[in-house]
Design a protein around this motif. Sequence first.
Motif, short mmCIF file in Angstrom:
data_model
loop_
_atom_site.label_atom_id
_atom_site.label_comp_id
_atom_site.label_asym_id
_atom_site.label_seq_id
_atom_site.Cartn_x
_atom_site.Cartn_y
_atom_site.Cartn_z
N PRO A 152 0.82 -1.21 0.00
CA PRO A 152 0.00 0.00 0.00
C PRO A 152 0.86 1.26 0.00
O PRO A 152 1.88 1.34 0.70
CB PRO A 152 -0.81 -0.12 1.29
CG PRO A 152 -0.82 -1.58 1.61
CD PRO A 152 0.49 -2.11 1.13
N ALA A 153 0.45 2.24 -0.80
CA ALA A 153 1.15 3.53 -0.84
C ALA A 153 0.85 4.29 0.45
O ALA A 153 -0.28 4.23 0.97
CB ALA A 153 0.69 4.33 -2.04
N PRO A 154 1.83 5.00 1.00
CA PRO A 154 1.63 5.71 2.28
C PRO A 154 0.50 6.72 2.24
O PRO A 154 -0.16 6.96 3.27
CB PRO A 154 2.99 6.41 2.49
CG PRO A 154 3.96 5.62 1.69
CD PRO A 154 3.21 5.13 0.50
N ASP A 155 0.22 7.32 1.07
CA ASP A 155 -0.81 8.36 1.02
C ASP A 155 -2.18 7.82 0.60
O ASP A 155 -3.12 8.60 0.42
CB ASP A 155 -0.39 9.49 0.07
CG ASP A 155 -0.23 8.99 -1.37
OD1 ASP A 155 -0.03 7.77 -1.56
OD2 ASP A 155 -0.31 9.83 -2.29
N ALA A 156 -2.30 6.51 0.45
CA ALA A 156 -3.58 5.92 0.03
C ALA A 156 -4.51 5.75 1.23
O ALA A 156 -4.13 5.17 2.25
CB ALA A 156 -3.35 4.59 -0.66
N LYS A 157 -5.72 6.26 1.09
CA LYS A 157 -6.72 6.09 2.14
C LYS A 157 -7.22 4.64 2.15
O LYS A 157 -7.44 4.06 3.21
CB LYS A 157 -7.90 7.04 1.89
CG LYS A 157 -8.97 7.03 2.97
CD LYS A 157 -8.47 7.66 4.26
CE LYS A 157 -9.59 7.84 5.26
NZ LYS A 157 -9.12 8.44 6.53
N LEU A 158 -7.40 4.07 0.97
CA LEU A 158 -7.81 2.68 0.83
C LEU A 158 -6.97 2.02 -0.25
O LEU A 158 -6.62 2.66 -1.26
CB LEU A 158 -9.29 2.57 0.42
CG LEU A 158 -10.37 2.88 1.46
CD1 LEU A 158 -11.74 2.85 0.78
CD2 LEU A 158 -10.32 1.89 2.60
N THR A 159 -6.66 0.74 -0.05
CA THR A 159 -5.97 -0.04 -1.07
C THR A 159 -6.78 -1.30 -1.34
O THR A 159 -7.11 -2.06 -0.41
CB THR A 159 -4.55 -0.43 -0.62
OG1 THR A 159 -3.83 0.76 -0.26
CG2 THR A 159 -3.81 -1.13 -1.74
N ILE A 160 -7.10 -1.50 -2.60
CA ILE A 160 -7.97 -2.61 -3.02
C ILE A 160 -7.20 -3.50 -3.98
O ILE A 160 -6.49 -3.02 -4.88
CB ILE A 160 -9.25 -2.08 -3.70
CG1 ILE A 160 -10.09 -1.28 -2.70
CG2 ILE A 160 -10.06 -3.22 -4.29
CD1 ILE A 160 -11.28 -0.58 -3.33
N GLY A 161 -7.33 -4.81 -3.80
CA GLY A 161 -6.76 -5.78 -4.73
C GLY A 161 -7.86 -6.50 -5.48
O GLY A 161 -8.85 -6.93 -4.87
N MET A 162 -7.72 -6.61 -6.78
CA MET A 162 -8.65 -7.39 -7.60
C MET A 162 -7.93 -8.65 -8.07
O MET A 162 -6.81 -8.57 -8.60
CB MET A 162 -9.13 -6.57 -8.80
CG MET A 162 -9.90 -5.32 -8.42
SD MET A 162 -10.49 -4.41 -9.88
CE MET A 162 -11.74 -5.53 -10.53
N LEU A 163 -8.56 -9.80 -7.87
CA LEU A 163 -7.91 -11.07 -8.19
C LEU A 163 -8.94 -12.11 -8.58
O LEU A 163 -9.88 -12.37 -7.83
CB LEU A 163 -7.10 -11.57 -6.98
CG LEU A 163 -6.46 -12.96 -7.10
CD1 LEU A 163 -5.46 -13.00 -8.23
CD2 LEU A 163 -5.80 -13.35 -5.77
N HIS A 164 -8.76 -12.69 -9.75
CA HIS A 164 -9.61 -13.79 -10.20
C HIS A 164 -8.82 -15.08 -9.97
O HIS A 164 -7.83 -15.35 -10.66
CB HIS A 164 -9.95 -13.64 -11.68
CG HIS A 164 -11.02 -14.58 -12.15
ND1 HIS A 164 -12.36 -14.28 -12.12
CD2 HIS A 164 -10.93 -15.84 -12.64
CE1 HIS A 164 -13.06 -15.29 -12.58
NE2 HIS A 164 -12.20 -16.27 -12.90
N GLY A 165 -9.20 -15.85 -8.97
CA GLY A 165 -8.43 -17.05 -8.66
C GLY A 165 -9.06 -17.83 -7.52
O GLY A 165 -10.12 -17.51 -7.02
N GLY A 166 -8.36 -18.89 -7.12
CA GLY A 166 -8.89 -19.77 -6.09
C GLY A 166 -7.87 -20.09 -5.02
O GLY A 166 -6.66 -19.99 -5.24
#
Length: 403
Positions: A152-166
Amino acid sequence: MKFIHCADAHLDSPFLGLKQMDAQIGAQLYQAPFTAFEKMIERAISDDVAFVLISGDTFDSQNQSLKVQWFLKNQFERLQKAQIQVYLIFGNHDYINDTTTHVNYPENVHVFGPSVQTYRFISQEGYKIDINGFSYDQRHIPTSRTSEYPKPAPDAKLTIGMLHGGLYGNGANDYAPFTLEALQQQGYDYWALGHIHHHQILSQRPLIIYPGNLQGRQADESGAKGFYEVNYDFDELKPTFMPVAPFQWQTLTVESPEPLNINAVVAHLQDMLIAFPRHTNFLLSIVLKANSVAKEVQEALINEQLLSILQDQLGNTMANQIIYPVSVRLMAEADMNLPEIDTKFWQANVDQVFNLKNLREVLGNLTSERFITQEFIHEDRLNELRKNAELKILNNIQEEDAD
């Protein structure tokens, strides 16, 4: 601030396990995934969400049509008019390749490439939100990609990951496998997963969520289907599941201490339907326990007459609801207790007869059809065929004993 997380729309992909389908209901069923997608778009607009995350398998690369691409383009344009951003990854079914139909999506649609990349979104409140992900460029990705996601970047309020997998070990090791611990240790606030067709929250902190598919396409995809709407309030993410599927699959099992004739089977099922909620369409998969139904019922099933009878007797096509049987099958008991000599010969030959190689040979050129391979070439179908063969043997033995 709100956002939507959906996945596995599988637009224009075939429904499995259907036959003797009423034409009018079949037409509505074909349209159901499109209707579900439209409902999701309508919800995004009415709730004024900031962005929509689409985590793969929106369509099928092998069977895609220009119609699907134009449908998506039109839906994304609706979001563009409402100033809603779209973040889109491709999964194992809609992976990017040279045959992918190219339609230019509007500027509000951000498509991830085959390498992990980051898009930054700045909300009306001034929140800096980083969204990380990648798209498949082939059908199978047998190695984990989680280590490629940035911290996560220090200035990011939220960090989201998108992942298609199992998850590793859950039969999904060919689809960008991951461990729950690896995602939890990444330091993200939300993981928007795709690939599994049942909605589930794998972790609360951080939130790691499968939204499931928008519309179930086969009997084992039962229950409500839809997407998650996530509200970010007071530094907390609160997900709410939103059902949108026009049809729900439901399995009904007939069990009785005494064998039931056809009239009794119909009455038994009608009693079960009384408890069904109104204003919801249901596709019924009916399972008959072998010892719970009379021989006439089994014969009607073998002759493919039973499904038609149940559709006539149970089918409900009122203006505000459809209840429709789409399949009926016989479930053999765990132990058929065949006579000793028959058991001996059966066990000596069953594995030689009921295997995938023989099944492919029987089906011949039909195996080139994707529907056939999905519907028939798997272990569950082999087990069902074996159990039905055991039933046939047992019925023949009982007839000989009666003579």
